[in-house]
Design a protein around this motif. Structure first.
Motif, PDB file in Angstrom:
ATOM      1  N   SER A 264      -4.123   5.893 -14.446  1.00 28.22           N
ATOM      2  CA  SER A 264      -3.316   5.509 -13.296  1.00 28.22           C
ATOM      3  C   SER A 264      -3.797   6.246 -12.054  1.00 28.22           C
ATOM      4  N   THR A 265      -4.069   7.538 -12.199  1.00 28.02           N
ATOM      5  CA  THR A 265      -4.509   8.346 -11.067  1.00 28.02           C
ATOM      6  C   THR A 265      -5.873   7.875 -10.558  1.00 28.02           C
ATOM      7  N   GLY A 266      -6.805   7.656 -11.476  1.00 22.57           N
ATOM      8  CA  GLY A 266      -8.139   7.220 -11.067  1.00 22.57           C
ATOM      9  C   GLY A 266      -8.150   5.850 -10.414  1.00 22.57           C
ATOM     10  N   ALA A 267      -7.340   4.944 -10.932  1.00 20.30           N
ATOM     11  CA  ALA A 267      -7.266   3.605 -10.346  1.00 20.30           C
ATOM     12  C   ALA A 267      -6.645   3.658  -8.955  1.00 20.30           C
ATOM     13  N   ALA A 268      -5.582   4.443  -8.795  1.00 16.81           N
ATOM     14  CA  ALA A 268      -4.936   4.563  -7.492  1.00 16.81           C
ATOM     15  C   ALA A 268      -5.900   5.138  -6.462  1.00 16.81           C
ATOM     16  N   VAL A 269      -6.677   6.131  -6.852  1.00 14.70           N
ATOM     17  CA  VAL A 269      -7.671   6.708  -5.946  1.00 14.70           C
ATOM     18  C   VAL A 269      -8.658   5.640  -5.482  1.00 14.70           C
ATOM     19  N   GLN A 270      -9.141   4.843  -6.412  1.00 19.12           N
ATOM     20  CA  GLN A 270     -10.135   3.834  -6.042  1.00 19.12           C
ATOM     21  C   GLN A 270      -9.566   2.811  -5.068  1.00 19.12           C
ATOM     22  N   ALA A 271      -8.330   2.375  -5.308  1.00 12.95           N
ATOM     23  CA  ALA A 271      -7.720   1.390  -4.413  1.00 12.95           C
ATOM     24  C   ALA A 271      -7.455   1.981  -3.034  1.00 12.95           C
ATOM     25  N   LEU A 272      -6.863   3.158  -2.989  1.00 16.42           N
ATOM     26  CA  LEU A 272      -6.499   3.752  -1.702  1.00 16.42           C
ATOM     27  C   LEU A 272      -7.728   4.202  -0.924  1.00 16.42           C
ATOM     28  N   ALA A 273      -8.759   4.645  -1.607  1.00 16.84           N
ATOM     29  CA  ALA A 273      -9.995   5.015  -0.919  1.00 16.84           C
ATOM     30  C   ALA A 273     -10.659   3.787  -0.303  1.00 16.84           C
ATOM     31  N   ALA A 274     -10.631   2.675  -1.027  1.00 15.51           N
ATOM     32  CA  ALA A 274     -11.220   1.438  -0.505  1.00 15.51           C
ATOM     33  C   ALA A 274     -10.483   0.967   0.747  1.00 15.51           C
ATOM     34  N   LEU A 275      -9.171   1.097   0.747  1.00 11.35           N
ATOM     35  CA  LEU A 275      -8.368   0.640   1.878  1.00 11.35           C
ATOM     36  C   LEU A 275      -8.495   1.565   3.073  1.00 11.35           C
ATOM     37  N   GLY A 276      -8.757   2.837   2.826  1.00 11.53           N
ATOM     38  CA  GLY A 276      -8.939   3.804   3.901  1.00 11.53           C
ATOM     39  C   GLY A 276      -7.627   4.343   4.442  1.00 11.53           C
ATOM     40  N   GLY A 277      -7.718   5.501   5.097  1.00 12.00           N
ATOM     41  CA  GLY A 277      -6.554   6.074   5.738  1.00 12.00           C
ATOM     42  C   GLY A 277      -5.635   6.863   4.830  1.00 12.00           C
ATOM     43  N   HIS A 278      -6.070   7.169   3.617  1.00 10.35           N
ATOM     44  CA  HIS A 278      -5.215   7.877   2.665  1.00 10.35           C
ATOM     45  C   HIS A 278      -5.949   9.081   2.077  1.00 10.35           C
ATOM     46  N   GLU A 279      -6.674   9.781   2.923  1.00 10.02           N
ATOM     47  CA  GLU A 279      -7.490  10.896   2.455  1.00 10.02           C
ATOM     48  C   GLU A 279      -6.661  12.012   1.834  1.00 10.02           C
ATOM     49  N   SER A 280      -5.486  12.254   2.378  1.00  8.04           N
ATOM     50  CA  SER A 280      -4.639  13.309   1.816  1.00  8.04           C
ATOM     51  C   SER A 280      -4.212  12.963   0.393  1.00  8.04           C
ATOM     52  N   VAL A 281      -3.807  11.720   0.183  1.00  9.32           N
ATOM     53  CA  VAL A 281      -3.374  11.273  -1.145  1.00  9.32           C
ATOM     54  C   VAL A 281      -4.538  11.315  -2.128  1.00  9.32           C
TER      55      VAL A 281
ATOM     56  N   VAL B  38       0.835  -1.198   0.000  1.00  7.54           N
ATOM     57  CA  VAL B  38       0.000   0.000   0.000  1.00  7.54           C
ATOM     58  C   VAL B  38       0.873   1.253   0.000  1.00  7.54           C
ATOM     59  N   ASP B  39       1.926   1.222   0.809  1.00  3.77           N
ATOM     60  CA  ASP B  39       2.835   2.378   0.872  1.00  3.77           C
ATOM     61  C   ASP B  39       3.501   2.633  -0.476  1.00  3.77           C
ATOM     62  N   TRP B  40       3.838   1.547  -1.186  1.00  3.77           N
ATOM     63  CA  TRP B  40       4.467   1.734  -2.495  1.00  3.77           C
ATOM     64  C   TRP B  40       3.540   2.500  -3.421  1.00  3.77           C
ATOM     65  N   LEU B  41       2.266   2.120  -3.427  1.00  5.66           N
ATOM     66  CA  LEU B  41       1.317   2.788  -4.315  1.00  5.66           C
ATOM     67  C   LEU B  41       1.154   4.251  -3.923  1.00  5.66           C
ATOM     68  N   ALA B  42       0.916   4.518  -2.660  1.00  7.08           N
ATOM     69  CA  ALA B  42       0.748   5.904  -2.220  1.00  7.08           C
ATOM     70  C   ALA B  42       1.992   6.733  -2.523  1.00  7.08           C
ATOM     71  N   GLY B  43       3.163   6.121  -2.415  1.00  8.19           N
ATOM     72  CA  GLY B  43       4.415   6.823  -2.636  1.00  8.19           C
ATOM     73  C   GLY B  43       4.704   7.159  -4.084  1.00  8.19           C
ATOM     74  N   GLN B  44       3.905   6.635  -5.008  1.00  9.25           N
ATOM     75  CA  GLN B  44       4.091   6.927  -6.426  1.00  9.25           C
ATOM     76  C   GLN B  44       3.500   8.279  -6.829  1.00  9.25           C
ATOM     77  N   GLN B  45       2.749   8.896  -5.941  1.00 10.30           N
ATOM     78  CA  GLN B  45       2.070  10.146  -6.300  1.00 10.30           C
ATOM     79  C   GLN B  45       3.036  11.304  -6.478  1.00 10.30           C
ATOM     80  N   CYS B  46       2.756  12.133  -7.471  1.00 10.06           N
ATOM     81  CA  CYS B  46       3.518  13.365  -7.679  1.00 10.06           C
ATOM     82  C   CYS B  46       2.994  14.449  -6.742  1.00 10.06           C
ATOM     83  N   ALA B  47       3.778  15.503  -6.585  1.00  9.96           N
ATOM     84  CA  ALA B  47       3.399  16.587  -5.677  1.00  9.96           C
ATOM     85  C   ALA B  47       2.096  17.263  -6.091  1.00  9.96           C
ATOM     86  N   ASN B  48       1.798  17.270  -7.391  1.00  7.18           N
ATOM     87  CA  ASN B  48       0.564  17.906  -7.858  1.00  7.18           C
ATOM     88  C   ASN B  48      -0.663  17.010  -7.714  1.00  7.18           C
ATOM     89  N   GLY B  49      -0.477  15.784  -7.229  1.00  8.96           N
ATOM     90  CA  GLY B  49      -1.588  14.868  -7.008  1.00  8.96           C
ATOM     91  C   GLY B  49      -1.736  13.782  -8.041  1.00  8.96           C
TER      92      GLY B  49
END
Length: 414
Positions: A104-121, A70-81
């Motif tokens: 890529s951005t839309g898929a990452a949002v769906q995965a991280l939102a489902a897992l929870g705890g990544h509201e900032s990302v 999960v951290d790997w995926l969240a860590g792939q984000q650019c500063a602009n989102g």
């Protein structure tokens, strides 16, 4: 939508010599792969995509992924989102040369939102997606690109995942649903009720089964995981669409007809022999189930159970995830899918899950670490050869075709 589609999309957006043969691309040595990444093939073109699908599929069946995945995926984000398909060095800031994309951005949002705890990302990612919305209300694969049904649908899923109402996300008064309705074919002529990927150069629409599957789910406000409502009990019929719900039902009617002959969809790239299209068939199953017509997808689901094993083994984690999501939406047994446990096979392509369900559809196994020896062998063979064969065919066919520009493979379907 799978690794093949995403790889084709990224290559299509780059510089390519038409007519060149693309050689089989060997998997990167495991030692050089990022820790926490799913799959063993080179992640350059699909790392975020396959990771997102793997995490989303695991979450939907009650598997808690490893924190480092999960951290790997969240860590792939650019500063602009935004997210790119893959960033090898996340310590280096994203620059204008890095190709970020909506899929890529839309898929990452769906995965991280489902897992929870990544509201900032997810919040930053959605803000970026809104910033690149087109005037017609939709999105293309790359920022500024013409809207297409697949990319628009992926973003709709991302918006829904974070609690946004897609019909209220407007650009020049147009919503994502408006963009999809512009790509819906009427209930007359070829492709009755289908969705097009994009208009052609003349502004005309042609039916595309993959775009139709994506748009059915998107028009219903759902994401990559789809939904599994109780079947309506009546076959979908095409009627004049005055809103997104009827457009979705029209698309479902088209998909029923497209699957009727062979129980699967077929790729028809110019210059190549027609081949069964496993990924698009899985998308169609998920779309029909989400539209309340899972009973009409039962034959296609059985076909996938009997025939998709070799394809999934070759394509890797995104393929296993696709099958899991389709099976779950169709209420099929993803733990005994043609004699294979899809969840076990997916788990084996990445780091050991943090936890397995203790009860329910996927019981934990005391002796299980990252899957059975058979599953591990399947993971080791994730060489990407099937991906690059299809990429090669797509490139020989000509990158100028608009349906190659999305995160999905824009192969026209019957």
């Amino acid at each position: 939508m799978n690794v093949v589609r995403h790889s084709v999309a990224v290559l299509a957006a780059g510089t390519v010599v038409l007519g060149a043969t693309v050689p089989a691309f060997a998997a990167s040595p495991s030692a050089s792969l990022p820790d926490g990444l799913y799959g063993t093939s080179d992640p350059k073109y699909d790392g975020v995509w396959r990771q997102s699908l793997a995490l989303l599929a695991q979450d939907t069946v009650g598997v808690k992924p490893a924190a480092k995945a999960v951290d790997w995926l969240a860590g792939q984000q650019c500063a602009n989102g935004a997210f790119a398909p893959f960033r090898a060095d996340t310590a280096k800031a994203c620059d204008a040369k890095l190709m970020v994309d909506t899929n890529s951005t839309g898929a990452a949002v769906q995965a991280l939102a489902a897992l929870g705890g990544h509201e900032s990302v997810t919040g930053k990612a959605v803000s970026w997606l809104k910033s690149v919305q087109n005037k017609d209300g939709g999105w293309g694969y790359a920022p500024g690109g013409a809207s297409d049904a697949n990319s628009t649908s992926v973003v709709i899923g991302a918006l829904t995942a974070v609690g946004e109402k897609p019909d209220q996300v407007l650009k020049d008064g147009k919503s994502p649903y408006d963009a999809l309705l512009k790509l819906a074919l009427p209930c007359a002529g070829d492709g009755s009720g289908a969705f097009a990927f994009q208009p052609d150069k003349k502004g005309e629409l042609s039916a595309n089964a993959d775009a139709s599957a994506a748009a059915v789910v998107g028009a219903l406000g759902k994401g990559l995981a789809g939904d599994s409502p109780k079947p309506t009990g009546t076959p979908p019929t095409c009627k004049k669409a005055t809103g997104r719900e009827q457009a979705a039902q029209n698309g479902a009617a088209y998909l029923v007809k497209a699957l009727a002959k062979d129980k699967h969809l077929t790729s028809t790239l110019p210059g190549a022999e027609p081949q069964p299209d496993y990924g698009n068939t899985a998308d169609a199953v998920l779309a029909l189930a989400t539209a309340g017509h899972g009973d009409k997808a039962a034959d296609a689901m059985r076909w996938l159970e009997a025939n998709s094993g070799a394809w999934a083994k070759q394509a890797g984690p995104a393929a296993y995830a696709q099958l899991i999501l389709a099976a779950r939406a169709e209420t099929a047994d993803y733990n005994d899918f043609g004699g294979q446990d899809l969840v076990e096979l997916l788990n084996a392509t990445g780091p050991k899950p943090a936890a397995l369900p203790t009860a329910g559809a996927y019981p934990g196994k005391a002796s299980e670490s990252a899957g059975s020896s058979a599953a591990k062998k399947a993971s080791e063979k994730d060489s990407g050869l099937g991906v690059w064969w299809i990429v090669g065919v797509g490139l020989v066919a000509g990158i100028g075709l608009g349906f190659l520009l999305s995160g999905r493979n824009k192969r026209r379907q019957p």
